[in-house]
Design a protein around this motif. Structure first.
Motif, short mmCIF file in Angstrom:
data_model
loop_
_atom_site.label_atom_id
_atom_site.label_comp_id
_atom_site.label_asym_id
_atom_site.label_seq_id
_atom_site.Cartn_x
_atom_site.Cartn_y
_atom_site.Cartn_z
N ALA A 10 -1.10 15.79 -5.59
CA ALA A 10 -1.25 14.35 -5.81
C ALA A 10 -2.49 13.89 -5.06
N ALA A 11 -3.18 12.94 -5.62
CA ALA A 11 -4.39 12.43 -4.96
C ALA A 11 -4.35 10.92 -4.97
N GLU A 12 -4.84 10.33 -3.92
CA GLU A 12 -4.92 8.87 -3.87
C GLU A 12 -5.89 8.41 -4.97
N ARG A 13 -5.57 7.27 -5.56
CA ARG A 13 -6.49 6.73 -6.56
C ARG A 13 -7.82 6.36 -5.86
N PRO A 14 -8.98 6.72 -6.47
CA PRO A 14 -10.24 6.38 -5.80
C PRO A 14 -10.40 4.88 -5.64
N HIS A 39 1.84 5.34 -0.32
CA HIS A 39 1.24 6.65 -0.03
C HIS A 39 2.25 7.76 -0.28
N ARG A 46 -11.83 1.21 -5.84
CA ARG A 46 -12.53 0.59 -6.98
C ARG A 46 -14.01 0.45 -6.65
N ASP A 100 0.86 -1.18 0.00
CA ASP A 100 0.00 0.00 0.00
C ASP A 100 0.90 1.23 0.00
#
Ligand SMILES: Cc1cc2nc3c(=O)[nH]c(=O)nc-3n(C[C@H](O)[C@H](O)[C@H](O)COP(=O)(O)OP(=O)(O)OC[C@H]3O[C@@H](n4cnc5c(N)ncnc54)[C@H](O)[C@@H]3O)c2cc1C
Length: 261
Positions: free
Chosen positions: A229-233, A20, A235, A18
């Motif tokens: 930067a943004a966390e991937r949404p 970040h 799924r 994971d």
């Protein structure tokens, strides 16, 4: 004279972990396990094969990375490389490809080389540009993305496979090479190799050893800047098409809406 092979290997965050961003928008490397970039195992393998074909050769693996990057060096040493160079310095934090390539070029010049072998891309940044920039910095020819590579008679030759044709390339040494994941399966370290690697020399260098100023690297010296930067949404559940006679049509409409057909 011994053929001096240098392999550039990168220690990357485990892609299955994971990952970040830290507050300064760099990858939070403390938060995730790392390993030798899988694509660099092909570079180590080609170096080992070139060394096996040469009368006399020495393989040095070099990395620019944090303390834990020694793990990547140990893996390459356990595969069969002879020695390692680790460039580590707090001021490297946030260096982009320009800073990283500068540091690698200086470390490789200091080590001495006839041929430098890189992977085709790292498995985290995947820019695939470092070998070309490195060759430019060293002022030597580059033969990149080779699926087959040979070094003999003061030359490196190799095959680069494209979609519709294959090219045969050649450059005089010294040169920088990058190899693809089609160049040949990388060997697993043997138990004997793992034990031997513990005793192989690992030289540690910092920026002052390489006469590089801190402002040439790190976030300050980088040519690129990450603004946000943004966390991937997360799924979302997919669309389920239940076939009640119209399934094929609905599937085609879905593919067309996504511009697949
Ligand atoms: C501690 C640290 C912090 C960093 N922080 C940032 C950051 O905040 N922002 C940013 O843009 N970049 C950062 N980088 C640099 C970045 O991780 C890459 O090394 C660099 O941008 C090259 O791009 P790439 O990984 O896509 O390489 P590619 O061009 O895809 O790599 C091709 C080949 O180059 C060689 N190579 C690449 N990197 C290294 C390395 N470090 N050591 C040895 N060989 C290597 C390998 O053989 C690899 O297969 C950092 C690097 C380090 C070591």
């Amino acid at each position: 004279m011994s053929l001096r092979i240098v392999v550039a290997v990168k220690y990357v965050p485990d892609a299955t972990g994971d990952r970040h961003f830290a507050d300064d928008l760099t990858v939070d490397r403390d938060d995730v396990d790392g390993l030798l970039s899988e694509l660099d195992e092909y570079a180590v393998e080609q170096a080992l094969q070139i060394a096996e074909d040469a009368d006399d050769a020495e393989i040095t693996v070099v990395t620019v990375g944090p303390e834990d990057a020694k793990d990547a060096l140990r893996k390459a040493l356990s595969m069969g490389a002879d020695k390692a160079v680790h460039v580590e310095d707090d001021d490297l934090h946030g260096s982009d490809v320009m800073g990283t390539s500068l540091v690698l070029a200086k470390a490789i010049e200091k080590t001495g080389y006839d041929v430098v072998i890189c992977g085709m891309a790292s498995t985290d940044g995947t820019m695939g540009v470092l070998p070309a920039i490195l060759a430019e910095r060293l002022g030597v020819p580059q033969v990149t993305l080779l699926s087959e590579v040979k070094v003999e008679d003061g030359k490196v030759t190799g095959r680069r496979d494209g979609d519709s044709a294959s090219e045969q390339l050649e450059a005089s040494l010294p040169a920088v090479v990058s190899v693809t994941d089609q160049s040949g399966e990388a060997r697993y370290p043997s138990f004997k190799g793992i034990m031997a690697a513990k005793k192989k020399p690992v030289e540690s260098l910092d920026l002052s050893d390489l006469e590089i100023d801190a402002d040439e690297v790190g976030l300050e010296g980088s040519w690129t800047k990450v603004d946000s930067a943004a966390e991937r949404p997360a799924r979302t559940a997919g669309t389920i098409v239940k076939d009640e006679g119209e399934g094929g049509k609905q599937l085609a409409e879905f593919l067309a809406s996504q511009k697949f057909i």
